[in-house]
Design a protein around this motif. Structure first.
Motif, PDB file in Angstrom:
ATOM      1  N   LYS A 184      -7.857   3.355   8.468  1.00  0.00           N
ATOM      2  CA  LYS A 184      -7.552   2.234   7.570  1.00  0.00           C
ATOM      3  C   LYS A 184      -6.817   2.751   6.329  1.00  0.00           C
ATOM      4  O   LYS A 184      -7.340   3.572   5.582  1.00  0.00           O
ATOM      5  CB  LYS A 184      -8.839   1.528   7.145  1.00  0.00           C
ATOM      6  N   PRO A 185      -5.593   2.229   6.088  1.00  0.00           N
ATOM      7  CA  PRO A 185      -4.853   2.661   4.904  1.00  0.00           C
ATOM      8  C   PRO A 185      -5.138   1.764   3.697  1.00  0.00           C
ATOM      9  O   PRO A 185      -5.370   0.562   3.838  1.00  0.00           O
ATOM     10  CB  PRO A 185      -3.394   2.516   5.346  1.00  0.00           C
ATOM     11  N   VAL A 186      -5.124   2.358   2.540  1.00  0.00           N
ATOM     12  CA  VAL A 186      -5.184   1.625   1.270  1.00  0.00           C
ATOM     13  C   VAL A 186      -3.976   2.067   0.460  1.00  0.00           C
ATOM     14  O   VAL A 186      -3.669   3.257   0.387  1.00  0.00           O
ATOM     15  CB  VAL A 186      -6.493   1.923   0.504  1.00  0.00           C
ATOM     16  N   HIS A 187      -3.285   1.108  -0.122  1.00  0.00           N
ATOM     17  CA  HIS A 187      -2.103   1.409  -0.926  1.00  0.00           C
ATOM     18  C   HIS A 187      -2.444   1.251  -2.399  1.00  0.00           C
ATOM     19  O   HIS A 187      -3.068   0.262  -2.798  1.00  0.00           O
ATOM     20  CB  HIS A 187      -0.951   0.484  -0.539  1.00  0.00           C
ATOM     21  N   VAL A 188      -2.004   2.215  -3.192  1.00  0.00           N
ATOM     22  CA  VAL A 188      -2.377   2.273  -4.604  1.00  0.00           C
ATOM     23  C   VAL A 188      -1.135   2.474  -5.466  1.00  0.00           C
ATOM     24  O   VAL A 188      -0.321   3.365  -5.194  1.00  0.00           O
ATOM     25  CB  VAL A 188      -3.361   3.444  -4.850  1.00  0.00           C
ATOM     26  N   ILE A 189      -0.999   1.647  -6.494  1.00  0.00           N
ATOM     27  CA  ILE A 189       0.062   1.834  -7.487  1.00  0.00           C
ATOM     28  C   ILE A 189      -0.607   2.217  -8.798  1.00  0.00           C
ATOM     29  O   ILE A 189      -1.455   1.490  -9.314  1.00  0.00           O
ATOM     30  CB  ILE A 189       0.903   0.563  -7.679  1.00  0.00           C
ATOM     31  N   LEU A 190      -0.226   3.368  -9.323  1.00  0.00           N
ATOM     32  CA  LEU A 190      -0.760   3.832 -10.594  1.00  0.00           C
ATOM     33  C   LEU A 190       0.108   3.295 -11.722  1.00  0.00           C
ATOM     34  O   LEU A 190       1.281   3.648 -11.847  1.00  0.00           O
ATOM     35  CB  LEU A 190      -0.789   5.360 -10.631  1.00  0.00           C
ATOM     36  N   ALA A 191      -0.466   2.413 -12.527  1.00  0.00           N
ATOM     37  CA  ALA A 191       0.294   1.759 -13.597  1.00  0.00           C
ATOM     38  C   ALA A 191      -0.506   1.742 -14.899  1.00  0.00           C
ATOM     39  O   ALA A 191      -0.405   0.819 -15.685  1.00  0.00           O
ATOM     40  CB  ALA A 191       0.651   0.331 -13.181  1.00  0.00           C
ATOM     41  N   GLY A 192      -1.283   2.790 -15.120  1.00  0.00           N
ATOM     42  CA  GLY A 192      -2.135   2.821 -16.300  1.00  0.00           C
ATOM     43  C   GLY A 192      -1.680   3.770 -17.384  1.00  0.00           C
ATOM     44  O   GLY A 192      -2.378   3.980 -18.364  1.00  0.00           O
ATOM     45  N   GLY A 193      -0.489   4.360 -17.208  1.00  0.00           N
ATOM     46  CA  GLY A 193       0.007   5.302 -18.212  1.00  0.00           C
ATOM     47  C   GLY A 193       0.401   4.602 -19.500  1.00  0.00           C
ATOM     48  O   GLY A 193       0.554   3.381 -19.553  1.00  0.00           O
TER      49      GLY A 193
END
Length: 195
Positions: free
Chosen positions: A2-11
């Motif tokens: 099972k894949p999970v996609h993550v966008i890091l946008a906390g910078g």
């Protein structure tokens, strides 16, 4: 798996001067280019002052870093995603990499099945750990490193089994991994968009 996609946008986007995730490039916010490369579904890791803005843009899967790791950088974001969304592999993209293509993401995901803890592309001689795929088994290693307040991704990568792959070997162009750090970078990437 099972894949999970993550966008890091906390910078903090300090060099950019405003939240990069929402900066428009070719009439679309940067984070949406990443979401498109991930197939349209993604967890967005944000910081408190941006969460409402993401939700106002129609995003429902928006998370903030898990306590006690708030504001501890990309590792905290990856750990939070692994803690909040059950999956086997986690494809991670920084929100400021709008040139990455779906085909590149798919190629990286295929390679994680080889037994590595992570698949990290190398472009222009530099590893790209914020455009990579991580297996769920690295969660404990991330947790332990965060507890020691060791926030460098390079320190984390040195503790796990990483398959580094040259961008060209998976059909990716090195420019796909370009980060937008300053507003002038938006002009610099203008000629590119690898559909």
């Amino acid at each position: 798996m099972k894949p999970v996609h993550v966008i890091l946008a906390g910078g903090l986007s300090s060099r950019f001067g405003e939240p990069k995730a929402f900066a428009l490039w070719k009439n679309k916010p940067l984070y949406q280019w990443c979401k498109q490369a991930l197939g349209g579904e993604a967890l967005i890791l944000s910081r408190p002052e941006l969460t409402g803005r993401f939700k106002a843009s129609g995003e429902t899967a928006v998370l903030e870093d898990a306590e006690p790791f708030k504001g501890k950088g990309p590792l905290a974001g990856i750990y939070t995603a692994m803690s909040c969304e059950e999956g086997d592999i986690y494809t991670v993209l920084a929100c400021d990499t709008p040139l990455i293509r779906k085909e590149t993401v798919a190629a990286l995901k295929q390679l994680i099945g080889t037994g590595a803890d992570a698949v990290v592309p190398v472009a222009g001689g530099r590893a790209q750990p914020l455009a990579a795929v991580y297996h769920k088994r690295v969660k404990q290693t991330i947790y332990e490193q965060l507890c020691r307040d060791q926030l460098k991704i390079s320190d984390f990568l040195s503790q796990i089994c990483v398959e580094y792959v040259e961008a060209g070997e998976i059909g990716a162009k090195k420019d796909e991994f370009t980060n937008v750090n300053k507003k002038s970078d938006l002009e610099r990437i203008e000629p590119f968009r690898f559909e």
